[in-house]
Write an enzyme that holds these catalytic residues in place. Sequence first.
Site, PDB file in Angstrom:
ATOM      1  N   ASP A  10       9.182   2.655   1.417  1.00 13.90           N
ATOM      2  CA  ASP A  10       8.028   3.383   1.926  1.00 13.90           C
ATOM      3  C   ASP A  10       7.936   3.089   3.427  1.00 13.90           C
ATOM      4  OD1 ASP A  10       5.549   4.188   2.794  1.00 13.90           O
ATOM      5  OD2 ASP A  10       4.449   3.407   1.075  1.00 13.90           O
ATOM      6  N   PHE A  41       0.851  -1.193   0.000  1.00 18.45           N
ATOM      7  CA  PHE A  41       0.000   0.000   0.000  1.00 18.45           C
ATOM      8  C   PHE A  41       0.882   1.236   0.000  1.00 18.45           C
ATOM      9  CE2 PHE A  41      -2.472   3.423   1.925  1.00 18.45           C
ATOM     10  CZ  PHE A  41      -3.586   3.387   1.104  1.00 18.45           C
ATOM     11  N   LYS A  45       2.724   9.559   8.305  1.00 19.58           N
ATOM     12  CA  LYS A  45       1.970   9.186   9.505  1.00 19.58           C
ATOM     13  C   LYS A  45       2.519   9.785  10.814  1.00 19.58           C
ATOM     14  CE  LYS A  45      -0.873   5.509   7.832  1.00 19.58           C
ATOM     15  NZ  LYS A  45      -0.553   4.892   6.547  1.00 19.58           N
TER      16      LYS A  45
HETATM   17  C1  LIG Z   1      -0.836   5.162   5.146  1.00 15.59           C
HETATM   18  C2  LIG Z   1       0.177   4.764   4.148  1.00 15.59           C
HETATM   19  C3  LIG Z   1       0.359   5.497   2.961  1.00 15.59           C
HETATM   20  C4  LIG Z   1      -0.551   6.637   2.544  1.00 15.59           C
HETATM   21  O1  LIG Z   1      -0.491   7.714   3.409  1.00 15.59           O
HETATM   22  P1  LIG Z   1      -1.612   8.885   3.288  1.00 15.59           P
HETATM   23  O2  LIG Z   1      -1.157   9.889   4.289  1.00 15.59           O
HETATM   24  O3  LIG Z   1      -2.912   8.244   3.616  1.00 15.59           O
HETATM   25  O4  LIG Z   1      -1.572   9.383   1.903  1.00 15.59           O
HETATM   26  C5  LIG Z   1       1.400   5.125   2.130  1.00 15.59           C
HETATM   27  N1  LIG Z   1       2.198   4.102   2.432  1.00 15.59           N
HETATM   28  C6  LIG Z   1       2.051   3.374   3.562  1.00 15.59           C
HETATM   29  C7  LIG Z   1       3.010   2.272   3.853  1.00 15.59           C
HETATM   30  C8  LIG Z   1       1.029   3.671   4.450  1.00 15.59           C
HETATM   31  O5  LIG Z   1       0.859   2.938   5.541  1.00 15.59           O
END
Ligand SMILES: *Cc1c(COP(=O)(O)O)cnc(C)c1O
Length: 407
Positions: free
Chosen positions: A226, A141, A255
């Site tokens: 990420d 994700f 986050k």
């Molecule tokens: C939450 C998340 C995102 C997206 O972040 P947003 O602030 O919702 O755009 C991207 N990568 C990972 C691994 C995430 O957990």
Amino acid sequence: MTTDSKAVTRATHDKVILPVYAPAQFVPVKGKGSRVWDQQGREYIDFAGGIAVTALGHCHPALVAALKQQGETLWHTSNIFTNEPALRLASKLIDATFAERVFFVNSGAEANEAAFKLARHYAIKRHSPYKTKIIAFYNAFHGRTLFTVSVGGQAKYADGFGPKPADIVHVPFNDLAAVKAVMDDHTCAVVLEPIQGEGGITPATPEFLKGVRELCDQHHALLVFDEVQSGMGRSGKLFTYMHYGVTPDILTTAKALGGGFPISAMLTTEEVASVMTVGVHGTTYGGNPLACAVAEAALDTINTPQVLSGVQARHERFVSILQAINEEHGIFEQIRGMGLLIGAELKPKWHGQAGKFLAAAAEQGVMVLVAGPNVVRFVPSLVIDLEDIDQGMARFARAVEAVVKAE
Ligand SMILES: *Cc1c(COP(=O)(O)O)cnc(C)c1O
């Protein structure tokens, strides 16, 4: 319809908000540390942390002080001017990591969007206009922009929006042979979460990360981590790559970076950053003084031996209580994760029903999350009191009992 705050309820949501969410039946109105209260004054223990965001709990005094101080000083300048909080935060991120250059944005998706654009731009500028392939992973994700849902490995988020950015291939996570099979000199980047979060709390194996790093080096591809969810102390080190001794070329963090104030960052090396020139990428809000001041306080607080070493102790507490619950009810197949990014995967009998446990937990006064349909996820504050863990887990145990009994 009135906009008096007393008049808005959970039912208002279903009338005024785009119908993309199914929020809990209660509306939180106040938080302090790891406790949250709803409109009716009912108290909850928070193991959800606003989806791994409020890493210092709610209304942490250091963050409140930074927000107030900066809020009375300077809120916004845009990138037409630079500002002191952004320069301080970037310098501290550079001191604490592999990075030599920082780009600020406002969300995880935007940080990843910048990372993927940078990886493509670097390959095109340094190597060839045909070096555009991105290798990514099933169940990954990366956010909800069209590029990030396309790199993400879940069709449910990516389909139904027309043509996608091209030249992205997906292979199974933790499968080095599968990466090798698709890796070639046209590959510009391999993109992965060191611990897959939304996909089910799956840590990378050390051999996998090391092997992917070697393949990237052989083919002059960039390695993009990420760490939007796994970063900022969540794993017990500032960033998860530090556990593995495998360094990416680009890293994204969001986050927990602002502890609840929207901010994200893309970190990279001088060499990779050197292909960017004025006007090639940008954002209006990114590096906003208000956001950067709060994130600086969050980084100063999290990146300390006390907080980081405390994460491991809390991990052990959670896992031992989860194991005890499992001994009694036998519902978990596996308890996994690192630090305070913990997933309890349900046994096949319970597959598809993680949401039931979340709802039952809320009934008992504890907020938890799911990570896909089969995993209950715990991402509490990194500084949660051990007492709050024990009380919250006692509530969770009652929730499990209720679900098992109702079966
Ligand atoms: C939450 C998340 C995102 C997206 O972040 P947003 O602030 O919702 O755009 C991207 N990568 C990972 C691994 C995430 O957990």
